[in-house]
Design a protein around this motif. Structure first.
Motif, PDB file in Angstrom:
ATOM      1  N   TRP A 377       0.819  -1.231   0.000  1.00  0.00           N
ATOM      2  CA  TRP A 377       0.000   0.000   0.000  1.00  0.00           C
ATOM      3  C   TRP A 377       0.847   1.273   0.000  1.00  0.00           C
ATOM      4  O   TRP A 377       0.394   2.345  -0.373  1.00  0.00           O
ATOM      5  CB  TRP A 377      -0.927  -0.023   1.219  1.00  0.00           C
ATOM      6  CG  TRP A 377      -2.350   0.308   0.888  1.00  0.00           C
ATOM      7  CD1 TRP A 377      -3.080   1.336   1.399  1.00  0.00           C
ATOM      8  CD2 TRP A 377      -3.227  -0.378  -0.005  1.00  0.00           C
ATOM      9  NE1 TRP A 377      -4.352   1.330   0.876  1.00  0.00           N
ATOM     10  CE2 TRP A 377      -4.466   0.280  -0.004  1.00  0.00           C
ATOM     11  CE3 TRP A 377      -3.082  -1.509  -0.853  1.00  0.00           C
ATOM     12  CZ2 TRP A 377      -5.554  -0.121  -0.772  1.00  0.00           C
ATOM     13  CZ3 TRP A 377      -4.170  -1.915  -1.617  1.00  0.00           C
ATOM     14  CH2 TRP A 377      -5.382  -1.218  -1.570  1.00  0.00           C
ATOM     15  N   ASP A 378       2.126   1.114   0.415  1.00  0.00           N
ATOM     16  CA  ASP A 378       2.947   2.323   0.492  1.00  0.00           C
ATOM     17  C   ASP A 378       3.763   2.545  -0.781  1.00  0.00           C
ATOM     18  O   ASP A 378       4.600   3.422  -0.845  1.00  0.00           O
ATOM     19  CB  ASP A 378       3.869   2.258   1.727  1.00  0.00           C
ATOM     20  CG  ASP A 378       4.656   0.957   1.756  1.00  0.00           C
ATOM     21  OD1 ASP A 378       4.537   0.150   0.795  1.00  0.00           O
ATOM     22  OD2 ASP A 378       5.398   0.739   2.743  1.00  0.00           O
ATOM     23  N   ALA A 379       3.524   1.720  -1.813  1.00  0.00           N
ATOM     24  CA  ALA A 379       4.299   1.907  -3.045  1.00  0.00           C
ATOM     25  C   ALA A 379       3.373   1.878  -4.252  1.00  0.00           C
ATOM     26  O   ALA A 379       3.247   0.860  -4.926  1.00  0.00           O
ATOM     27  CB  ALA A 379       5.379   0.839  -3.163  1.00  0.00           C
ATOM     28  N   PRO A 422      -3.477   5.122  -1.916  1.00  0.00           N
ATOM     29  CA  PRO A 422      -2.555   4.851  -0.806  1.00  0.00           C
ATOM     30  C   PRO A 422      -2.958   5.561   0.486  1.00  0.00           C
ATOM     31  O   PRO A 422      -2.460   5.209   1.558  1.00  0.00           O
ATOM     32  CB  PRO A 422      -1.205   5.380  -1.321  1.00  0.00           C
ATOM     33  CG  PRO A 422      -1.505   6.195  -2.520  1.00  0.00           C
ATOM     34  CD  PRO A 422      -2.816   5.750  -3.068  1.00  0.00           C
ATOM     35  N   ASP A 425      -7.196   3.717   4.153  1.00  0.00           N
ATOM     36  CA  ASP A 425      -6.771   2.636   5.044  1.00  0.00           C
ATOM     37  C   ASP A 425      -6.881   1.292   4.309  1.00  0.00           C
ATOM     38  O   ASP A 425      -7.919   0.999   3.712  1.00  0.00           O
ATOM     39  CB  ASP A 425      -7.680   2.683   6.275  1.00  0.00           C
ATOM     40  CG  ASP A 425      -7.382   1.554   7.225  1.00  0.00           C
ATOM     41  OD1 ASP A 425      -6.382   1.682   7.960  1.00  0.00           O
ATOM     42  OD2 ASP A 425      -8.133   0.547   7.193  1.00  0.00           O
ATOM     43  N   LYS A 426      -5.808   0.477   4.356  1.00  0.00           N
ATOM     44  CA  LYS A 426      -5.788  -0.743   3.532  1.00  0.00           C
ATOM     45  C   LYS A 426      -6.881  -1.737   3.937  1.00  0.00           C
ATOM     46  O   LYS A 426      -7.557  -2.313   3.081  1.00  0.00           O
ATOM     47  CB  LYS A 426      -4.417  -1.417   3.596  1.00  0.00           C
ATOM     48  CG  LYS A 426      -4.338  -2.612   2.633  1.00  0.00           C
ATOM     49  CD  LYS A 426      -2.948  -3.235   2.594  1.00  0.00           C
ATOM     50  CE  LYS A 426      -2.941  -4.378   1.580  1.00  0.00           C
ATOM     51  NZ  LYS A 426      -1.631  -5.044   1.505  1.00  0.00           N
TER      52      LYS A 426
END
Ligand code: GLU
Length: 436
Positions: A377-379, A422, A425-426
């Motif tokens: 999720w951070d990329a 992103p 919230d995942k």
């Protein structure tokens, strides 16, 4: 010479867009010249002036960012008016009048019926004084001195004092009319530029002689064309459109300032978030003579454009905590007001019920629900997610993007999904995709 301007509202009501525009032009002019901007509360009418309006005027100026360098109140200055009035009386420039309003009205009507201008007729010096009548007081215009000034907006102005009535400056009960105290204050406060609406032009003609009679050089004058509504008249709505209602509608002070600074000038209205270009650009020579049209639709549009490049820091105090700088950046191109940002908080963090999906969209959503857990999720998760769904289902374009946008945000339109995803919230995103 230090430039000194003043904004001089009567606190008999709250500010509306018309007088805010005058305040703004005075402020811009003072700031451009490194001068001083004064707030002068014109509260000689003690009956109709209200403290709550004074407070509202201060609060509105502060909201607009028009900081003042000093505040004066006319009600605290009666002793000075009295002293100057006595000087003018001694010099024969103010004189007592004994006519009743009814008499004046009859004289006016007679003159008009003869096709003559309804100019006040002075009584001979030896006219009898009616016993027991308190006089009102007029300023004696000098008929031999034509009145001329070069207005910063209107150019050369010329008035023949013979065609003007000697103005009343004080009522029989001793109370002051606006004209003379204003001149006394403009002299005492060393005002260099009087910026106000063109409805004051004939007042200015009389006031110029008052400056001279008090031994002062008149300041420069800029009389701006009036503000009208879209229908071309000074509408009731415009006359009462106050800052509180604009604030409630989500109008940013920056938008109002950007619009009012330039409306009716030959410079374009631009969505600026800083006043600096407005300060540098103010030039009365570029103000038009025709009434300026104020359009609420134009204001709303400008508001929107300004929000689209307003920094998070400037609005953070009005945002839910959940809307941090990155989230603000993602959603601001889609906002009409700051308040709408709150609608996005549940999209990021829940609670959020995804809308029921169309049957035909189910394969895309099922593929997304299957692929999402394995995506970092951070990329840049959006390109990864859409690539995986495309590979699994063959969907592309709108058929690929719209079902995902709907399931994840509940809307058909909105911010760029690559920027938005992103920030969601995942776990929330996974739940929405699976639920759909
Ligand atoms: N109190 C006056 C008004 O509101 C002030 C006019 C002026 O600027 O001199 O019209």
């Amino acid at each position: 010479m230090t430039v000194v301007t003043r904004f001089a509202p009567s606190p008999t009501g709250t500010l509306h867009v018309g007088n805010v525009r005058t305040a703004l032009h005075n402020w811009l002019w003072a700031r451009k010249h490194g001068g001083r901007f004064l707030l002068r509360i014109d509260d000689t009418d003690v009956e109709r002036s209200k403290e709550e309006h004074v407070d509202a005027i201060r609060a509105d100026l502060a909201w607009l960012g028009l900081d003042i360098d000093g505040e004066e109140r006319q009600s605290a200055r009666f002793a000075l008016y009295e002293a100057e009035f006595e000087k003018l009386k001694a010099a024969g420039r103010v004189y007592a009048c004994y006519e009743t309003p009814e008499e004046l009205d009859i004289r006016r009507k007679i003159l008009l019926s003869r096709g003559l201008p309804p100019v006040y007729e002075r009584k001979p010096a030896d006219a009898p004084v009616p016993p027991g009548v308190a006089p009102h007081w007029r300023f004696r215009l000098d008929h031999d001195a034509p009145i001329e000034w070069t207005d910063l907006v209107r150019g050369d102005q010329h008035f023949e004092p013979k065609t003007m009535s000697d103005p009343v400056v004080r009522r029989a009960d001793g109370s002051w009319l606006y004209l003379l105290p204003s001149v006394i204050d403009d002299i005492a406060m060393a005002i260099t530029h009087v910026v106000r609406g063109e409805d004051h032009v004939s007042n200015t003609a009389a006031q110029i002689q008052m400056f001279q009679a008090l031994g002062a050089t008149p300041p420069a004058f800029a009389h701006e064309a009036l503000l009208v509504g879209t229908e071309g008249k000074l509408s009731k709505r415009l006359g009462s459109l106050g800052m509180a209602s604009l604030r409630d509608e989500g109008i940013e002070p920056a938008a109002l300032v950007a619009l009012l600074a330039r409306l009716g000038t030959s410079d374009p209205v631009e969505p600026v978030t800083s006043v600096e270009p407005l300060v540098q650009g103010i030039d009365f020579a570029r103000f038009g003579r025709a009434p300026a049209r104020f359009d609420e639709g134009e204001l709303a549009l400008l508001n929107q454009k300004i929000l689209h490049h307003t920094d998070h820091a400037a609005v953070a105090s009005r945002l839910p905590l959940a809307i941090d700088a990155a989230r603000w950046h993602a959603i601001r191109p889609n906002l009409m007001t700051v308040a709408e940002a709150a609608d996005w908080a549940p999209v990021f963090d829940g609670p959020f019920d995804p809308p029921a999906a169309d049957e035909s969209d189910r394969p895309v959503l099922a593929a997304a629900a299957a692929a999402a857990p394995g995506i970092a999720w951070d990329a840049d998760p959006w390109p990864a997610l859409t690539a995986a769904v495309k590979e699994a289902t063959g969907a592309k374009g709108r058929a690929l993007f719209l079902p995902l946008r709907r399931a994840l945000t509940g809307r058909d339109h909105g911010p760029d999904m690559a920027e938005l995803l992103p920030l969601i919230d995942k776990d929330q995103a996974l739940a929405r995709l699976s639920a759909a």
